[in-house]
Design a protein around this motif. Structure first.
Motif, PDB file in Angstrom:
ATOM      1  N   LYS A   1       0.900  14.272  -1.981  1.00  0.00           N
ATOM      2  CA  LYS A   1       1.509  15.300  -2.662  1.00  0.00           C
ATOM      3  C   LYS A   1       1.234  16.698  -2.498  1.00  0.00           C
ATOM      4  N   ASP A   2      -0.010  17.138  -2.092  1.00  0.00           N
ATOM      5  CA  ASP A   2      -0.609  18.413  -2.005  1.00  0.00           C
ATOM      6  C   ASP A   2      -1.039  18.885  -0.639  1.00  0.00           C
ATOM      7  N   LYS A   3      -0.841  17.849   0.239  1.00  0.00           N
ATOM      8  CA  LYS A   3      -1.531  18.187   1.639  1.00  0.00           C
ATOM      9  C   LYS A   3      -1.020  17.138   2.457  1.00  0.00           C
ATOM     10  N   THR A   4      -0.963  17.226   4.017  1.00  0.00           N
ATOM     11  CA  THR A   4      -0.853  16.406   4.902  1.00  0.00           C
ATOM     12  C   THR A   4      -2.041  16.288   5.661  1.00  0.00           C
ATOM     13  N   ILE A   5      -2.676  14.935   5.644  1.00  0.00           N
ATOM     14  CA  ILE A   5      -3.660  14.540   6.235  1.00  0.00           C
ATOM     15  C   ILE A   5      -3.758  13.725   7.899  1.00  0.00           C
ATOM     16  N   HIS A   6      -4.648  14.047   8.481  1.00  0.00           N
ATOM     17  CA  HIS A   6      -4.673  13.160   9.767  1.00  0.00           C
ATOM     18  C   HIS A   6      -4.825  11.758   9.559  1.00  0.00           C
TER      19      HIS A   6
ATOM     20  N   GLU B   1       2.807   7.630  14.299  1.00  0.00           N
ATOM     21  CA  GLU B   1       2.577   8.932  13.483  1.00  0.00           C
ATOM     22  C   GLU B   1       0.779   9.197  13.346  1.00  0.00           C
ATOM     23  N   ASP B   2       0.680  10.290  13.404  1.00  0.00           N
ATOM     24  CA  ASP B   2      -0.906  10.539  13.335  1.00  0.00           C
ATOM     25  C   ASP B   2      -1.204  11.379  11.979  1.00  0.00           C
ATOM     26  N   TYR B   3      -0.303  11.094  11.066  1.00  0.00           N
ATOM     27  CA  TYR B   3      -0.499  12.039   9.787  1.00  0.00           C
ATOM     28  C   TYR B   3      -0.020  11.202   8.501  1.00  0.00           C
ATOM     29  N   GLN B   4      -0.598  11.360   7.491  1.00  0.00           N
ATOM     30  CA  GLN B   4      -0.023  10.979   6.004  1.00  0.00           C
ATOM     31  C   GLN B   4       0.278  12.044   5.243  1.00  0.00           C
ATOM     32  N   ILE B   5       1.358  12.266   4.576  1.00  0.00           N
ATOM     33  CA  ILE B   5       1.778  13.206   3.759  1.00  0.00           C
ATOM     34  C   ILE B   5       1.786  12.911   2.323  1.00  0.00           C
TER      35      ILE B   5
ATOM     36  N   THR C   1       0.900  -1.090  -0.173  1.00  0.00           N
ATOM     37  CA  THR C   1       0.043   0.126  -0.113  1.00  0.00           C
ATOM     38  C   THR C   1       0.794   1.239  -0.055  1.00  0.00           C
ATOM     39  N   SER C   2       0.343   2.296   0.309  1.00  0.00           N
ATOM     40  CA  SER C   2       1.028   3.658   0.247  1.00  0.00           C
ATOM     41  C   SER C   2       1.284   4.014   1.712  1.00  0.00           C
ATOM     42  N   ASP C   3       2.481   4.731   1.813  1.00  0.00           N
ATOM     43  CA  ASP C   3       2.998   5.083   3.209  1.00  0.00           C
ATOM     44  C   ASP C   3       2.820   6.815   3.264  1.00  0.00           C
ATOM     45  N   ASN C   4       3.794   7.499   3.313  1.00  0.00           N
ATOM     46  CA  ASN C   4       3.867   8.737   3.009  1.00  0.00           C
ATOM     47  C   ASN C   4       4.234   9.141   1.830  1.00  0.00           C
ATOM     48  N   PRO C   5       3.622   9.108   0.696  1.00  0.00           N
ATOM     49  CA  PRO C   5       4.319   9.038  -0.797  1.00  0.00           C
ATOM     50  C   PRO C   5       4.876  10.516  -1.235  1.00  0.00           C
ATOM     51  N   ARG C   6       4.427  11.635  -0.380  1.00  0.00           N
ATOM     52  CA  ARG C   6       5.159  12.885  -0.620  1.00  0.00           C
ATOM     53  C   ARG C   6       4.794  13.297  -1.788  1.00  0.00           C
TER      54      ARG C   6
END
Length: 483
Positions: A462-467, A456-460, A400-405
């Motif tokens: 491309k355009d934003k960081t979400i909870h 971590e309580d977020y996911q980074i 799956t996806s992690d923090n794709p940035r």
């Protein structure tokens, strides 16, 4: 404070103005500069502070320190130094009245195990009656007070400020994670450590260090600035660290002869118990977190605390008092009667993923299901390696996806897939849906390991960081599956 006091012990050349003036605060971010401040130009990973000299001056900088020639100097005091990062560390220590010298600082470095080890030492030292500060990935602590952490090891100026706050609050010991970035970038420059622990060295951060040899050299810096070096001699790089380090040396091990050693290890789903020998002492430890690698973390932590003169009885009690570390082999389904377990772990390196999956396999009676990805804008050479490890050590891997940035999530996943040799995986890009699918497929006695994000309580994106807190996500999924 007078600029001369701030620069005590530092070599510099006055290019313009004079060094006998009062300074309000020290800044290295031009956006934070206010009237009367000292601005130190730092060459960063993404940008260079020398580009913002005029911006700092226009914001009220009274003095500027640079480390390379700059044309059209502003109309204020300008000083030249050889290494502005080292100057930032030393000037910060001077500004905050040398707080690290009033603490006993224990540093721990290595690819994996830093966070868990700091929490172990904090528990032992508090059991011994000390007030303890902690600097690390999850958060910083001043005693029981939690302070948000924005990086594993803060920039040197913030670190010295944190040390000052600890001293003001009566802290006696500070245990801290010391990242390779912080060592290379001189964030801990000038600090004398009482104890320094080496946990292990495996592939990570090559996007920053470029070569493994550079990565090793960065880690070694810590062991040139400590009274005692505590080395995991089971790790293949441990012998190099032991040979290259300075001061008194203590080794720890499970498999090789060492100063402190574990044996008779018995693992179970909720922890591990083992015997430990140190000099003429033997103790039996019941650790409340599972995994052979946590036995290693415990040994390093014990060695540091024993080296500080704490008794084996207190060390044992302190370790057994610790219930868990957030996001480190954390069983998040203890309060649910699901018939299977879900574990959240921060493992985001090949070695970390292998450790958590081998640990989970030890107590998995049914199938072992893994959910993992790889972060974007980071070392991409580890992606196929993690794909191979995840599929080989799991009965089913959910990629799956992690923090794709800034990267495309599916491009990262495709790189992970190149290392997979078995037909025992599925791809679900959306991380929440991937976790849900793994839990839908789990049956009695299975174990689901969700790796990569841990505390971590977020996911980074491309355009934003979400909870995105996986404990909350899993709790929501449990309710959905109960309907």
């Amino acid at each position: 404070m007078n600029l001369k006091q701030i620069l005590k012990g530092i070599n510099y050349k006055v290019l313009k103005g004079n060094d006998d003036l009062e300074i309000r605060e020290i800044q290295y971010d031009s956006r934070a500069v206010k009237d009367g401040d000292l601005f130190i130009c730092i060459e960063g990973y993404a940008t260079d502070g020398h580009k913002y000299i005029n911006s700092a001056y226009n914001s009220g900088a009274k003095a500027i320190i640079c480390s390379k020639t700059v044309e059209n100097l502003p109309d204020c005091t300008v000083l030249m130094v050889e290494d502005s990062r080292k100057v930032l560390a030393l000037a910060g220590a001077n500004y905050y009245a040398q707080p690290a010298s009033k603490l006993k600082v224990i540093g721990i470095t290595g690819t994996n195990g830093k966070t868990t080890s700091t929490f172990m030492m904090k528990s032992i030292l508090e059991t011994a009656g000390y007030k303890v500060g902690l600097v690390g990935t999850i958060a910083n602590y001043i005693g029981d007070k939690k302070v948000p952490a924005h990086r594993t090891t803060p920039e040197s100026l913030e670190l010295q400020n944190l040390f000052k706050d600890m001293v003001d609050e009566g802290v006696e010991y500070c245990v801290m994670e010391v990242s390779s970035h912080s060592l290379y970038l001189n964030r801990v420059y000038g600090i004398k450590f009482s104890e320094a622990i080496f946990t292990n060295l495996t592939q990570d951060h090559l996007d920053f260090h470029k070569t493994f040899e550079n990565y090793y050299a960065a880690k070694l810096i810590l062991f040139k600035n400590t009274k005692n070096s505590i080395v995991n001699i089971d790790d293949e790089f441990g012998e190099r660290v032991y040979k290259d380090s300075e001061g008194n040396k203590i080794t720890y091990s499970i498999d090789k002869p060492a100063d402190i050693r574990a044996n008779n290890i018995h693992m179970h789903s909720r922890g591990v118990d083992f015997d430990v020998t140190y000099k003429n002492q033997v103790a039996h430890i019941n650790l409340n977190i599972p995994g052979k690698y946590n036995v290693m973390n415990a040994l390093g932590s014990m060695a540091a605390c024993l080296g500080e003169g704490i008794s084996m009885e207190i060390v044992k009690e302190g370790l057994e008092n610790m219930l868990c570390v957030p996001g480190r082999c954390e069983i998040v389904t203890k309060n649910y009667n699901l018939g299977y377990e879900v574990i959240v772990d921060y493992a985001h390196t090949p070695d970390g993923l292998e450790n958590i999956l081998r640990t989970a396999r030890e107590f998995t009676k049914g199938k072992l299901i893994s959910v993992f990805g790889c972060g974007g804008d980071r070392d991409n050479t580890k992606r196929p390696i993690m794909g191979k490890i995840g599929s080989e050590l799991s009965d089913l891997a959910v990629i799956t996806s992690d923090n794709p940035r800034s990267e495309d999530p599916m491009s990262i996943i495709k790189e992970i897939e190149t290392g997979i040799l078995k037909d025992n995986y599925i791809v679900i890009e959306n991380r929440r849906e991937a976790i849900k699918k793994a839990m839908e497929l789990a049956q009695k006695d299975d174990v689901v390991v969700v790796a990569g994000k841990g505390h971590e309580d977020y996911q980074i994106l491309k355009d934003k960081t979400i909870h995105f807190d996986e404990r909350e996500v899993i709790a929501e999924i449990v309710k959905e599956l109960e309907k």
